[in-house]
Design a protein around this motif. Structure first.
Motif, PDB file in Angstrom:
ATOM      1  N   VAL A   7       0.839  -1.200   0.000  1.00  0.00           N
ATOM      2  CA  VAL A   7       0.000   0.000   0.000  1.00  0.00           C
ATOM      3  C   VAL A   7       0.876   1.253   0.000  1.00  0.00           C
ATOM      4  CG1 VAL A   7      -1.652   1.326   1.388  1.00  0.00           C
ATOM      5  CG2 VAL A   7      -2.004  -1.123   1.026  1.00  0.00           C
ATOM      6  N   PHE A   8       1.945   1.226   0.772  1.00  0.00           N
ATOM      7  CA  PHE A   8       2.879   2.356   0.821  1.00  0.00           C
ATOM      8  C   PHE A   8       3.452   2.636  -0.573  1.00  0.00           C
ATOM      9  CE2 PHE A   8       7.324   3.729   1.054  1.00  0.00           C
ATOM     10  CZ  PHE A   8       7.190   4.931   1.731  1.00  0.00           C
ATOM     11  N   PHE A   9       3.969   1.594  -1.224  1.00  0.00           N
ATOM     12  CA  PHE A   9       4.564   1.794  -2.542  1.00  0.00           C
ATOM     13  C   PHE A   9       3.513   2.147  -3.594  1.00  0.00           C
ATOM     14  CE2 PHE A   9       8.340  -0.320  -0.762  1.00  0.00           C
ATOM     15  CZ  PHE A   9       9.313   0.565  -1.218  1.00  0.00           C
ATOM     16  N   ALA A  10       2.331   1.562  -3.526  1.00  0.00           N
ATOM     17  CA  ALA A  10       1.270   1.904  -4.484  1.00  0.00           C
ATOM     18  C   ALA A  10       0.921   3.389  -4.384  1.00  0.00           C
ATOM     19  CB  ALA A  10       0.036   1.041  -4.258  1.00  0.00           C
ATOM     20  N   GLY A  11       0.789   3.886  -3.175  1.00  0.00           N
ATOM     21  CA  GLY A  11       0.499   5.305  -2.994  1.00  0.00           C
ATOM     22  C   GLY A  11       1.617   6.193  -3.509  1.00  0.00           C
ATOM     23  N   GLY A  12       2.840   5.816  -3.205  1.00  0.00           N
ATOM     24  CA  GLY A  12       3.985   6.604  -3.663  1.00  0.00           C
ATOM     25  C   GLY A  12       4.113   6.636  -5.169  1.00  0.00           C
ATOM     26  N   PHE A  13       3.969   5.471  -5.795  1.00  0.00           N
ATOM     27  CA  PHE A  13       4.081   5.421  -7.257  1.00  0.00           C
ATOM     28  C   PHE A  13       2.912   6.133  -7.939  1.00  0.00           C
ATOM     29  CE2 PHE A  13       7.245   2.060  -6.521  1.00  0.00           C
ATOM     30  CZ  PHE A  13       8.243   2.513  -7.374  1.00  0.00           C
ATOM     31  N   ALA A  14       1.734   6.102  -7.337  1.00  0.00           N
ATOM     32  CA  ALA A  14       0.601   6.852  -7.903  1.00  0.00           C
ATOM     33  C   ALA A  14       0.901   8.350  -7.881  1.00  0.00           C
ATOM     34  CB  ALA A  14      -0.677   6.557  -7.122  1.00  0.00           C
ATOM     35  N   LEU A  15       1.458   8.834  -6.781  1.00  0.00           N
ATOM     36  CA  LEU A  15       1.796  10.259  -6.692  1.00  0.00           C
ATOM     37  C   LEU A  15       2.937  10.625  -7.641  1.00  0.00           C
ATOM     38  CD1 LEU A  15       1.460  10.872  -2.849  1.00  0.00           C
ATOM     39  CD2 LEU A  15      -0.136  11.514  -4.674  1.00  0.00           C
ATOM     40  N   LEU A  84      12.519  -0.833  -7.780  1.00  0.00           N
ATOM     41  CA  LEU A  84      11.565  -0.279  -8.747  1.00  0.00           C
ATOM     42  C   LEU A  84      11.636   1.243  -8.752  1.00  0.00           C
ATOM     43  CD1 LEU A  84       9.318  -0.842 -10.824  1.00  0.00           C
ATOM     44  CD2 LEU A  84       7.688  -0.786  -8.925  1.00  0.00           C
ATOM     45  N   LEU A  85      11.684   1.842  -7.585  1.00  0.00           N
ATOM     46  CA  LEU A  85      11.772   3.298  -7.490  1.00  0.00           C
ATOM     47  C   LEU A  85      13.055   3.815  -8.136  1.00  0.00           C
ATOM     48  CD1 LEU A  85      10.694   6.004  -6.484  1.00  0.00           C
ATOM     49  CD2 LEU A  85      11.818   5.519  -4.295  1.00  0.00           C
ATOM     50  N   ALA A  86      14.172   3.183  -7.833  1.00  0.00           N
ATOM     51  CA  ALA A  86      15.444   3.602  -8.416  1.00  0.00           C
ATOM     52  C   ALA A  86      15.430   3.405  -9.935  1.00  0.00           C
ATOM     53  CB  ALA A  86      16.597   2.825  -7.785  1.00  0.00           C
ATOM     54  N   GLY A  87      14.928   2.269 -10.378  1.00  0.00           N
ATOM     55  CA  GLY A  87      14.881   1.986 -11.806  1.00  0.00           C
ATOM     56  C   GLY A  87      14.006   2.955 -12.577  1.00  0.00           C
ATOM     57  N   ARG A  88      12.835   3.228 -12.053  1.00  0.00           N
ATOM     58  CA  ARG A  88      11.918   4.128 -12.761  1.00  0.00           C
ATOM     59  C   ARG A  88      12.407   5.565 -12.721  1.00  0.00           C
ATOM     60  NH1 ARG A  88      10.338   2.553 -16.563  1.00  0.00           N
ATOM     61  NH2 ARG A  88      12.205   1.421 -16.219  1.00  0.00           N
ATOM     62  N   THR A  89      12.983   5.991 -11.615  1.00  0.00           N
ATOM     63  CA  THR A  89      13.500   7.357 -11.511  1.00  0.00           C
ATOM     64  C   THR A  89      14.659   7.558 -12.481  1.00  0.00           C
ATOM     65  OG1 THR A  89      12.826   7.463  -9.195  1.00  0.00           O
ATOM     66  CG2 THR A  89      14.447   9.078  -9.924  1.00  0.00           C
ATOM     67  N   LEU A  90      15.607   6.615 -12.471  1.00  0.00           N
ATOM     68  CA  LEU A  90      16.745   6.707 -13.386  1.00  0.00           C
ATOM     69  C   LEU A  90      16.288   6.644 -14.841  1.00  0.00           C
ATOM     70  CD1 LEU A  90      19.789   6.828 -13.899  1.00  0.00           C
ATOM     71  CD2 LEU A  90      19.852   4.324 -13.596  1.00  0.00           C
ATOM     72  N   HIS A  91      15.351   5.764 -15.141  1.00  0.00           N
ATOM     73  CA  HIS A  91      14.868   5.631 -16.514  1.00  0.00           C
ATOM     74  C   HIS A  91      14.221   6.932 -16.986  1.00  0.00           C
ATOM     75  CE1 HIS A  91      12.313   4.209 -19.861  1.00  0.00           C
ATOM     76  NE2 HIS A  91      13.341   3.420 -20.083  1.00  0.00           N
ATOM     77  N   TYR A  92      13.387   7.534 -16.158  1.00  0.00           N
ATOM     78  CA  TYR A  92      12.751   8.791 -16.542  1.00  0.00           C
ATOM     79  C   TYR A  92      13.810   9.853 -16.839  1.00  0.00           C
ATOM     80  CZ  TYR A  92       9.727  12.832 -16.664  1.00  0.00           C
ATOM     81  OH  TYR A  92       9.071  13.964 -17.064  1.00  0.00           O
ATOM     82  N   TYR A  93      14.771   9.979 -15.941  1.00  0.00           N
ATOM     83  CA  TYR A  93      15.819  10.976 -16.123  1.00  0.00           C
ATOM     84  C   TYR A  93      16.581  10.736 -17.429  1.00  0.00           C
ATOM     85  CZ  TYR A  93      20.026  13.701 -15.567  1.00  0.00           C
ATOM     86  OH  TYR A  93      21.049  14.584 -15.796  1.00  0.00           O
TER      87      TYR A  93
END
Length: 130
Positions: A7-15, A84-93
Motif C-alpha cells: 500500500v505504501f509503494f502503491a500510494g507513492g508510485f501513484a503520486l 523499482l523506485l530507483a529503476g523508474r527514476t533513473l529511466h525517466y531521467y
C-alpha cells in the motif's frame, strides 16, 4: 496480513505518476500537439518515459501485493520497491534529459526487471507452495 508495504509503494508510485503525466500535458499545451508527437523530440521523450512507467509499475505493484499476500519477507518487499523506485527514476531521467543510450538506461531497466523478477517469482512460489 495488512499489505502495509504494498500500500505504501502503491500510494507513492501513484503520486509519482502525476508529474510525469503533467509533463506530457504541459508539452502538448505548449506545442498544440494533441495526438502522437508530430516530430517534437521533447514530447516524444516525455511520452515514452510516461508510457514505460505506465507499462512497468502497475504489474510490479500487483506482483508486490501478491508476494506480500503470499508471506514474502519484508526485506524482499522493501528491496523490490526500492529497486523499482530507483529503476523508474533513473529511466525517466535518462529518457527525458539525456541521449537515452548506454549503461544508465540499461541499468534502469535491470533495476526494474530485478524488482519484477524478485516479487513476481516470490508470488509464483507462494502460489505453488501455499
Amino acid at each position: 496480513m495488512d499489505y502495509q508495504i504494498s500500500v505504501f509503494f502503491a500510494g507513492g508510485f501513484a503520486l509519482l505518476q502525476l508529474p510525469i503525466t503533467m509533463a506530457v500535458g504541459i508539452r502538448r499545451s505548449t506545442t498544440g500537439i494533441m495526438f502522437l508527437h508530430d516530430g517534437d523530440d521533447v514530447l516524444l521523450r516525455r511520452n515514452r518515459a510516461h508510457a514505460n512507467y505506465t507499462e512497468t509499475v502497475p504489474i510490479t505493484l500487483i506482483a508486490m501485493a501478491a508476494a506480500e499476500f503470499g508471506g514474502a519477507p519484508d526485506a524482499l518487499l522493501w528491496s523490490g520497491g526500492a529497486f523499482l523506485l530507483a529503476g523508474r527514476t533513473l529511466h525517466y531521467y535518462v529518457i527525458v534529459f539525456t541521449a537515452a543510450r548506454g549503461w544508465p538506461r540499461a541499468s534502469a531497466m535491470l533495476l526494474t526487471f530485478a524488482a519484477m523478477t524478485g516479487l513476481g517469482g516470490y508470488a509464483l512460489y507462494a502460489g505453488f507452495a501455499g
